[in-house]
Enzyme design. Structure first.
Site, PDB file in Angstrom:
ATOM      1  N   LEU A 163       0.810  -1.101   0.070  1.00 33.07           N
ATOM      2  CA  LEU A 163       0.024   0.120  -0.142  1.00 33.07           C
ATOM      3  C   LEU A 163       0.867   1.223   0.103  1.00 33.07           C
ATOM      4  CD1 LEU A 163      -2.761  -1.038   2.632  1.00 33.07           C
ATOM      5  CD2 LEU A 163      -2.940  -0.726   0.093  1.00 33.07           C
ATOM      6  N   ARG A 164       2.170   1.295   0.064  1.00 38.09           N
ATOM      7  CA  ARG A 164       2.893   2.263   0.126  1.00 38.09           C
ATOM      8  C   ARG A 164       2.642   3.192  -1.445  1.00 38.09           C
ATOM      9  NH1 ARG A 164       7.945   3.188   2.675  1.00 38.09           N
ATOM     10  NH2 ARG A 164       8.310   1.027   2.450  1.00 38.09           N
TER      11      ARG A 164
END
Length: 675
Positions: free
Chosen positions: A253-254
Site C-alpha cells: 500500500l506504499r
C-alpha cells in the site's frame, strides 16, 4: 572571497516555467512542499543536469530558523563511521574521553541527503540509509558508544542505469522517480549550452539575472507549504487512487499512500483547495513506475492509456455533507511514528510499509524433455564430425538463422563463489577483506579505514616510559595507530560463456539454458557483481556484452540470442580468456568467476577437440575460478561437460541443479529416505 553561487534552479532548461516544469523539477518541488512524500530518485544518462538541479534545490527552499536548509552529499565511497558517526578519536586518545562525532545522517537532519550514483553505493551503506529513512532516526552502536539521534531527511538520489540498477529495497523507499534524457531538439540543446557557458564565464552575474525568478519560486513554495494542510482529499479521490494502484498491480500500500500525498502536494502547488483528477494523474506518473518492476529485468514505466482509462474525463463527485472532507483519516490510519514530525522542512523517506524484497523470486524451473544427440563416437570433449541435431554450419552469429527462444521465469540459484579471500569492492558473493563486516584483527600497514582502538593502545603501552609519561595520560604517536581489518564479502566479475550451437538449439533445452543464465544474472545483480557475456556458435565466439554493472543489458542480449550451427568450444574458451586478461588490467582487485554453459561438444574446425583441450588447460594454468554448467539432456549422455570441468579444475553442476530450490527438495528427500 565570496563563495561561488550555485547554478540557479530556474535557469535549468525545463525548470524555468513554474506553471509547467519538467517532471524532474516538479518531483523535487513536490517532495520539498510535502517531505512525507518520501524523496526522489532521478534516473538518466550522463550530462542531463541531474546533480545540478538537486544542488540548486536547497538554495530555493525557505530557510530553517534563519539558516539555510542543509544539503548533505553522501559520497559513494564513504565509510560506515563517516555516515553514522563514531567516537571522536582526538578526544579519546588525547583527553581520555569517549565523545560522539556526528556523521552525515545527523548533519542531514531536517535537510536534504543527496547521493549521486546511488546505485553504486555499497550494500552496508544502503542498509544504514534504509534504517534511517524508515525510522526517522539513526542508532549508533560502535566503539563503546550507544546512542540514537533524529535523522529525518529528504532522500534524493541520482543514477545512470547503464552503470547498474538499484537494489529493490532502496528503490521502494524513494517516494517518486523520474526518467530524464538530454533533449533531442537542436534549439533546446543549444540553449542548454548557451546558459552553461554564460554561468561558467561569470557565475555571480548569471545568478543575479535569475534572482527574481528564484525569489518567485521560493514564494510559491512557501505558499504551497502553508496551503498543504487545507487541501481536501475527498473519498472519491481516495477511491480513484486505490483503483489506480490496484489496476497497475503494485505491491503493498506504499504506492497508494505516496500517490495520495503527492496529489495533495500538487494541488497545493497549483493553489487549489481540493484534489482533482489532474493531481492524481501527475502523482501516479511519479509514484508508480518504479513500483511496478517485479525483478531487475522489467523495464520501468507506466501504461498511459490504462491510466487515462481508469481516471476518465469526468470530474470527481463531491463528498456527502457528513463524509470525510480531507485526507486526515487515511493519513492517520496509514501514518507511522517516523513521520509524526513531518512539519519540519524534511521528514523520513517513508516508514509506512516494509520494503519489497526481491532476494527470493518465485521458483519456476524449466522442464527437461528427452533429447538424443546424434553423435555416437566421442572421446574427450567431443569427436569431430557432423552433429545430428545441428543446422548447417554458418559463418559467425547470424540472427537470421534461428528464432530466439525466450527464457522462463527466473528462480533462486545456488551460490557460486571464488575460492580463497580477495580484496575487491564490497559485495555479497566471495570472502574478502573489506571496509565492513566481521572485525578479525588489525593491520599496522593500513593507511585508511576505521581505527582499532584496542590494538592502538596495546601498541603504545610498551613505549610509555621512554616517552616520559608522568600525568597518567596515555601518550600516543602516529606509529601506534592500527587500523581495523574486516572480513566480509566482495563483488566479482561473473563472465558467462554460453554455448549457442545446434546441439543446444532444441527449444526445451535452450529455454532451460536461458532460464538458468537469467537466474544467475539476477543473483549477480543482488550480489552487486559485474557481468559479461561471451557466446559461441557456428565458427567463432563473440563478446556479446563487455563486462558491465548493468545486468539489464546482459538479460537483453541473452533474450535475443539465437541458436544453431556447429560448436566452436575452443573459440569460446579463448575469447573468455582474452576478456579476463583485459579485465585483469582494468580492475586487478576484482576477482573473476567464469561460468561456462555448454554440453561439452566441440565440432567446429579442424582438431576441434585438441584445440578445446588446449584452451581449457590454458585457463586452468591461469588459476581462473570456473563453473561448468552441463546442459546435456536425454537418456544418452556423453559426459563431455564433466570432462571439460576436470581439465579446467572447475566446479561441475548439471543445469537442473542450478536451482537452489531443487537442491533443497533433493536433500530433504534423501534425508527422509535415510531415516
Amino acid at each position: 572571497m565570496s563563495p561561488v553561487p550555485h547554478y540557479p534552479f530556474t535557469a535549468v532548461v525545463g525548470a524555468d516555467s513554474l506553471d509547467d516544469p519538467q517532471p524532474m523539477a516538479l518531483a523535487l518541488l513536490l517532495t520539498a512542499i510535502s517531505p512525507a512524500v518520501g524523496g526522489v530518485l532521478v534516473r538518466g544518462e550522463k550530462g542531463t543536469a541531474k546533480s545540478t538541479i538537486v544542488r540548486a534545490l536547497a538554495a530555493v527552499l525557505p530557510p530553517l530558523d534563519d539558516a539555510p536548509v542543509p544539503l548533505v552529499e553522501l559520497p559513494v565511497g564513504a565509510t560506515e563511521d563517516r555516515v553514522v558517526g563514531s567516537i571522536d578519536l582526538e578526544s579519546a586518545l588525547g583527553e581520555g574521553k569517549a565523545q560522539y562525532q556526528p556523521g552525515l545522517l545527523a548533519k542531514a537532519h531536517r535537510g536534504i541527503l543527496y547521493v549521486d550514483e546511488v546505485n553504486l553505493l555499497h550494500d552496508h551503506l544502503v542498509d544504514l540509509l534504509l534504517d534511517a529513512a524508515a525510522m526517522g532516526r539513526a542508532t549508533v552502536e560502535r566503539d563503546g558508544i550507544s546512542m540514537t539521534h533524529d535523522a529525518r531527511f529528504v532522500l534524493v538520489g541520482t543514477m545512470n542505469p547503464e552503470e547498474g540498477e538499484l537494489r529493490p529495497q532502496l528503490l521502494d523507499r524513494f517516494g517518486l522517480t523520474v526518467e530524464v534524457a538530454a533533449p533531442r531538439e537542436a534549439p533546446l540543446r543549444a540553449e542548454v549550452v548557451r546558459r552553461r557557458m554564460s554561468y561558467d564565464a561569470d557565475p555571480a552575474a548569471f545568478a543575479a539575472r535569475y534572482a527574481n525568478s528564484e525569489g518567485a519560486l521560493r514564494t510559491r513554495i512557501v505558499a504551497a507549504q502553508a496551503m498543504l494542510p487545507q487541501v481536501v482529499l475527498s473519498n472519491a479521490a481516495l477511491l480513484k487512487i486505490a483503483e489506480v494502484g490496484a489496476a497497475f498491480d503494485v505491491d503493498g500500500l506504499r504506492a497508494d499512500i505516496v500517490t495520495a500525498r503527492t496529489a495533495v502536494a500538487h494541488a497545493a502547488w497549483c493553489g487549489r483547495a481540493e484534489v482533482r483528477l489532474d493531481d492524481i494523474r501527475v502523482a501516479a506518473r511519479l509514484a508508480l513506475p518504479h513500483r511496478r518492476r517485479r525483478n531487475p529485468f522489467d523495464a520501468p514505466g507506466l501504461d498511459e492509456d490504462l491510466l487515462d482509462h481508469i481516471l476518465g474525463d469526468d470530474e470527481l463527485p463531491p463528498d456527502p455533507p457528513d463524509g470525510p472532507g480531507s485526507d486526515d483519516a487515511a493519513e492517520d490510519e496509514a501514518e507511522s511514528p517516523a513521520n509524526d514530525t513531518a512539519d519540519d522542512v524534511t521528514a523520513g523517506a517513508g516508514a509506512d510499509s516494509e520494503a519489497s524484497d526481491a532476494d527470493a523470486p518465485a521458483s519456476a524451473s524449466a522442464d527437461d524433455s528427452p533429447h538424443v544427440d546424434g553423435s555416437n563416437d566421442s572421446h574427450e570433449f567431443e569427436a569431430s564430425g557432423e552433429e545430428g541435431a545441428e543446422t548447417p554450419a554458418p559463418v559467425g552469429h547470424s540472427p537470421a538463422e534461428a528464432t530466439p527462444v525466450p527464457a522462463g521465469a527466473p528462480y533462486r540459484t545456488r551460490l557460486f563463489t571464488v575460492p580463497g579471500s580477495g580484496a575487491g569492492a564490497a559485495g555479497r558473493r566471495s570472502r574478502a577483506k573489506t571496509s565492513s563486516g566481521r572485525r578479525i584483527g588489525a593491520d599496522p600497514a593500513a593507511t585508511t579505514g576505521a581505527p582499532h582502538l584496542v590494538e592502538t593502545i596495546r601498541a603504545a603501552i610498551p613505549h610509555q616510559q621512554r616517552r616520559g609519561r608522568v600525568d597518567g595520560r596515555l601518550l600516543i604517536e602516529s606509529s601506534d595507530l592500527r587500523r581495523a581489518e574486516y572480513e566480509g564479502r566482495e563483488s566479482n566479475l561473473v563472465l558467462f560463456c554460453v554455448d549457442a550451437s545446434g546441439s543446444m538449439a532444441a527449444r526445451r533445452r535452450m529455454e532451460q539454458v536461458k532460464t538458468a543464465v537469467l537466474s544467475l544474472l539476477l543473483d549477480a545483480y543482488q550480489r552487486r557483481d559485474k557481468v559479461g557475456l561471451v557466446t559461441f556458435r557456428g565458427r567463432d565466439a563473440v563478446l556479446a556484452l563487455p563486462p558491465t554493472s548493468s545486468v539489464d543489458a546482459a538479460a537483453a542480449r541473452l533474450e535475443d540470442l539465437p541458436a544453431g550451427g556447429r560448436t566452436p568450444l575452443a573459440e569460446g574458451l579463448v575469447k573468455a580468456s582474452e576478456v579476463l586478461a583485459v579485465e585483469r588490467i582494468r580492475d586487478a582487485r576484482r576477482r573473476p568467476l567464469l561460468v561456462i554453459v555448454t554440453d561439452g561438444r566441440a565440432t567446429a574446425g579442424a582438431d576441434a577437440v585438441a584445440r578445446s583441450r588446449s584452451a581449457a588447460d590454458h585457463l586452468a594454468h591461469q588459476s581462473v575460478a570456473c563453473v561448468v554448467i552441463d546442459c546435456e539432456a536425454g537418456p544418452l549422455r556423453l559426459g563431455l561437460a564433466a570432462q571439460l570441468a576436470r581439465h579446467l579444475g572447475a566446479e561441475y553442476v548439471e543445469v537442473g541443479d542450478v536451482n537452489a530450490g531443487d537442491l533443497v527438495t533433493v536433500t530433504r528427500t534423501a534425508t527422509q529416505g535415510a531415516a
